[in-house]
Design an enzyme around this catalytic site. Structure first.
Site, short mmCIF file in Angstrom:
data_model
loop_
_atom_site.label_atom_id
_atom_site.label_comp_id
_atom_site.label_asym_id
_atom_site.label_seq_id
_atom_site.Cartn_x
_atom_site.Cartn_y
_atom_site.Cartn_z
N PHE A 128 2.69 76.92 28.00
CA PHE A 128 2.16 77.85 26.99
C PHE A 128 2.91 79.17 27.07
CE2 PHE A 128 -1.29 75.03 28.13
CZ PHE A 128 -1.95 74.76 26.96
N ASP A 129 3.30 79.70 25.91
CA ASP A 129 3.72 81.08 25.89
C ASP A 129 2.47 81.94 26.03
OD1 ASP A 129 5.75 83.19 25.39
OD2 ASP A 129 4.47 83.59 23.66
N LYS A 130 2.61 83.11 26.64
CA LYS A 130 1.42 83.94 26.88
C LYS A 130 0.98 84.68 25.63
CE LYS A 130 1.65 88.02 28.83
NZ LYS A 130 0.89 88.95 27.91
#
Length: 845
Positions: A533-535
């Protein structure tokens, strides 16, 4: 077998004159990381003034030319005008074998680069415009019995829509067909129609079923007369001949098409077996064979039509007309005539006619038809109308609406930001239609299996024809045994097992606000156990807020904030917007200086000029590297303290003097923790967060949402490397916004974009697009993919299992009639098993 595509670099990257430019390397990197792309390199022009070309070697079974086009467009490029793309919704394809036959006939046309057809009635063709025209292709399709669905006029406005559902109250389902170039300047022609007429005829869509029933009726009457009623011998034979005519009509049509292609398919086998029965005087048995086969086909086409109509219904969601205010006048016009900038009036409980943003009125909008969100979403007008008109892509979700969604109880006015052919709904319909033609890994396996299995069956059949030479039996018995084996071993159910499941899965996903681009991503998403996941904007809200302002010694807080606001309001980065918004609130009426000459330092910060001085704003890591003076000890200590508190930090410097630091915090999404827990229940055992933020900040957010692994301090290119490393350990999906994360997503096994309804780039680059900006839709996508993969496996098992049982049974004496019944029964079992996906529900929702 690999294919090669060479594109002129000045054409696909118009702003880049030199092949050595870094943008070319970025494009090569995005393409090279894709599964199915074997090599990407630059070829210098052979002539003095010839442009350099980007040469892509790819496996057409894994990655289509259209998908390469999507990726290139998503990177800001466009394919050369030499390549045309024709995507049509047609009548004349009722099942997978016919679809395969149509595709093979198209591939034999000079100039056709790639052709795919689906049982859902979709044909997609890539062709060389210098050798072929769209008109010639349409003419050829007509010659082989494939006709584009006729256009329809606008329908009356729908009344009485159920605001709680995504389905239209009335109207026939239809899907737009499209013909367009790859240069982004698309021409869209709506080829719309009602339910697919798979085989045409005097009874339309029901022709094959009616012919099959007539065949059965004549067979039954003939059999009754022969056994029960004293009558001339010719009468039952005449009825059986009539049964042959009705039962064999459509089978004969398909057999002729296959023989033209030198293919020996099940249709031909049935005709041979029926003709053999007639030659030996067994008219009733031959008629029974054709009745069972034609009835099975008709039911198969009906079942596939259900899945097809589930997809076609998407296109029906948008209204055909819109109430427009131009000047002081209001008029109702077709949506095709809407122009960007028009003002559309939407009354309560009406469907919204175009993508745009609110300029007047407030309401709640049911976005389920496009995004799959279960609850209506509150909408309000934009605060700055001119700014929104100038940059519509930056408008917030609370101000934005989409065509096909349903207005609530308020009267609203919207400004149109996309033409009807470019709306989010139109793009979804187009991409779903194209996704139907993309083969999944299991389908590619079954295709390869059939290429080996069918010749083996034919060889066995030929051997059995001569069994009378070895076994003491008449030729008639040997012939029937051979025909029974031929029928029993025909892999009809195997051919439809995967496409039917993929079609149903893609349709159900689209109805739930998830766009899946074909069987490959659908199967891959169902088989992986790791997600990255990108933050920012994925696990967090993507709306950071200023929490701390720490001026350096001798610097006023207002001076620090004013300079930061002046520079950051020129940028569209989420952190920049947060500083500009919150900083302006802190300053109140204090004047803000004017900043000019904004420059971006990718992944690190920005520079600008105020009153001749250079202003630098960015991460602490950019100071002290690449010739930039290091931070003062005072600032370094301030940054360390902010990061200990989980803050994202930005340093502001004027000339060579540090003015101070700004701390920001982005709150985790409310649904993040529950979503990750649900993913673990579904079997995702490893979840990783990747971020450009400091490692401590990344770990703080990861801990809060329940992720064990966090990788911080990543530049955009570092994210790509991180995904490549994870892919080296197994299949991995990458979830991001589809824009800033596009390179990393392209290198993942499956790229998943959130909030794609508002982003053309996200729609183009993602393998799976969550139309809503809602992480909670991810478990639905994963769960549906797992169910699809499970049903595909069940279908393949049933298909091969029936063949494994029937072949020895027919060799030992099972008749043609029972063999046909079991054969067609297995085909119907796999189709109806696949249709269960249309009713899929996320149990954790």
């Amino acid at each position: 077998m690999s294919a090669k595509l060479c594109l002129d670099i000045p054409v696909i990257l118009p702003e880049i004159p030199d092949a050595a430019d870094a943008c070319v390397d970025r494009l090569k990197g995005e393409l090279a990381g894709r599964p199915g792309i074997e090599q990407v390199h630059v070829v210098k022009g052979t002539e003095p003034n010839a442009p350099a070309q980007l040469c892509v070697h790819y496996d057409p079974d894994t990655l289509s030319l259209a998908r390469i086009n999507d990726i290139v467009i998503g990177a800001g490029a466009r394919l050369t005008e030499s390549y045309g793309h024709l995507a049509l919704n047609v009548d004349g394809i009722g099942h997978q074998r016919r679809a395969r036959s149509v595709a093979e006939q198209l591939l034999r046309v000079k100039g056709v680069q790639e052709a795919e057809a689906s049982a859902a009635g979709t044909v997609r063709i890539e062709f060389d415009r210098s050798a072929l025209s769209e008109e010639a292709l349409r003419s050829f399709l007509g010659q082989i019995g494939i006709h584009e669905r006729p256009k329809r006029g606008p329908k009356p406005r729908a009344a009485g829509l159920d605001r709680g559902t995504a389905e239209p109250a009335t109207g026939d389902a239809h899907t737009p067909g499209e013909a367009h170039d790859h240069d982004g300047d698309h021409e869209h022609g709506d080829a719309e129609g009602g339910h697919g007429h798979a085989h045409g005829g005097i009874f339309g869509a029901n022709s094959e079923l009616i012919f099959a029933l007539l065949c059965g009726a004549l067979l039954g009457i003939g059999f009754a007369i022969e056994k029960l009623v004293p009558a001339p011998a010719w009468l039952p034979i005449a009825l059986f001949v009539g049964a042959y005519g009705f039962g064999g009509y459509f089978t004969m049509r398909e057999a002729i098409d296959n023989l033209r292609l030198k293919r020996f398919e099940i249709d031909t086998l049935m005709l041979v077996a029926a003709a053999g029965a007639a030659a030996l005087g067994a008219w009733a048995e031959g008629a029974l064979l054709l009745f069972l086969f034609s009835l099975g086909h008709a039911l198969e086409h009906y079942a596939m039509g259900r899945a097809k109509r589930a997809i076609e219904a998407l296109a029906e969601l948008a209204p055909d007309t819109a109430l427009v205010r131009r000047g002081d006048e209001q008029s109702e016009i077709p949506v095709e005539e809407l122009q960007i900038g028009d003002t559309v009036i939407v009354k309560p409980d009406e469907r919204i006619a175009a993508d745009g943003f609110l300029i007047k009125g407030t309401s709640s909008v049911n976005q389920a038809p496009v995004t799959g969100e279960s609850m209506p979403v509150d909408k309000r007008p934009v605060m700055d109308h001119p700014a929104a008109s100038a940059a519509p892509d930056t408008v917030e979700a609370a101000n934005r609406v989409f065509a096909g969604t349903i207005n609530g109880s308020g009267l609203i006015e919207i400004e149109v930001t996309r033409k009807s052919t470019d709306s989010a709904l139109a793009k979804v319909v187009k991409m779903v239609s194209e996704a139907e033609t993309q083969r999944s890994p299991t389908q590619r396996f079954t295709d390869r299996f059939e290429r080996i299995f069918v010749p083996s069956v034919l060889a066995l059949t030929v051997a059995l024809l001569f069994a009378w030479v070895i076994v003491d039996e008449p030729f008639r018995d040997s012939f029937y045994r051979a025909m029974a084996v031929l029928v029993a071993a025909s892999p009809c159910a195997l051919a439809i097992a995967t496409p039917s499941a993929v079609l149903s899965g893609v349709a159900r996903a689209a109805r739930g606000g998830v766009l899946v681009k074909g069987g490959g991503p659908l199967e891959n998403l169902g088989s992986l156990n790791a997600i990255a996941f990108d933050k920012t904007g994925t696990l967090t809200e993507g709306r950071p807020q200023i929490t701390d302002v720490i001026p350096a010694e001798g610097v006023e807080e207002e001076e620090l904030v004013a300079i930061a606001v002046a520079v950051e309001k020129l940028s569209n980065h989420p952190l920049a917007r947060a500083i500009a918004r919150d900083g302006a609130e802190r300053l109140g009426e204090r004047p803000i200086p004017t900043a000019t000459d904004l420059g971006s330092l990718t992944g690190r910060g920005v520079t600008a000029r105020i009153d001749g001085d250079q202003i630098t704003i960015g991460k602490a890591e950019m100071f002290g590297s690449d010739g930039v003076a290091p931070l003062s000890p005072e600032m370094a200590d301030a940054i360390a303290k902010l990061r200990e508190g989980g803050r994202t930090t930005m340093v502001v410097r004027r000339g060579d003097k540090d003015l101070g630091a700004i701390g920001l915090m982005d709150t985790p999404r409310e649904a993040a923790k529950a979503t990750l827990a649900r993913l673990r229940e579904l079997g995702i055992t490893r979840m990783i967060m990747i971020s450009g933020d400091n490692q401590k900040v990344a770990e703080a957010i990861a801990s809060e949402v329940g992720i064990d692994e966090a990788i911080g301090d990543l530049m955009p290119e570092d994210k790509v490397d991180a995904i490549k490393r994870l892919r080296g350990e197994g299949k991995v999906a990458m979830v991001g916004d589809g824009v800033n994360d596009a390179p990393a997503m392209a290198n993942a096994t499956v790229g998943i974009a959130m909030g794609a309804a508002g982003s053309d780039v996200a729609l183009e680059t993602a393998d799976v697009a969550l139309m809503a900006d809602d992480l909670a839709h991810l478990p639905f996508a994963v769960g549906l993919s797992r169910s699809t993969r499970r049903i595909i496996r069940q279908n393949v098992f049933v298909s091969l299992g029936v063949v494994a049982v029937l072949v020895p049974a027919t060799i030992l004496g099972l008749g043609i009639g029972p063999a046909v019944a079991a054969h067609e029964g297995s085909t119907l079992v796999v189709v109806f098993n696949a249709l269960r996906l249309l009713a899929y529900k996320d149990r954790g929702a």
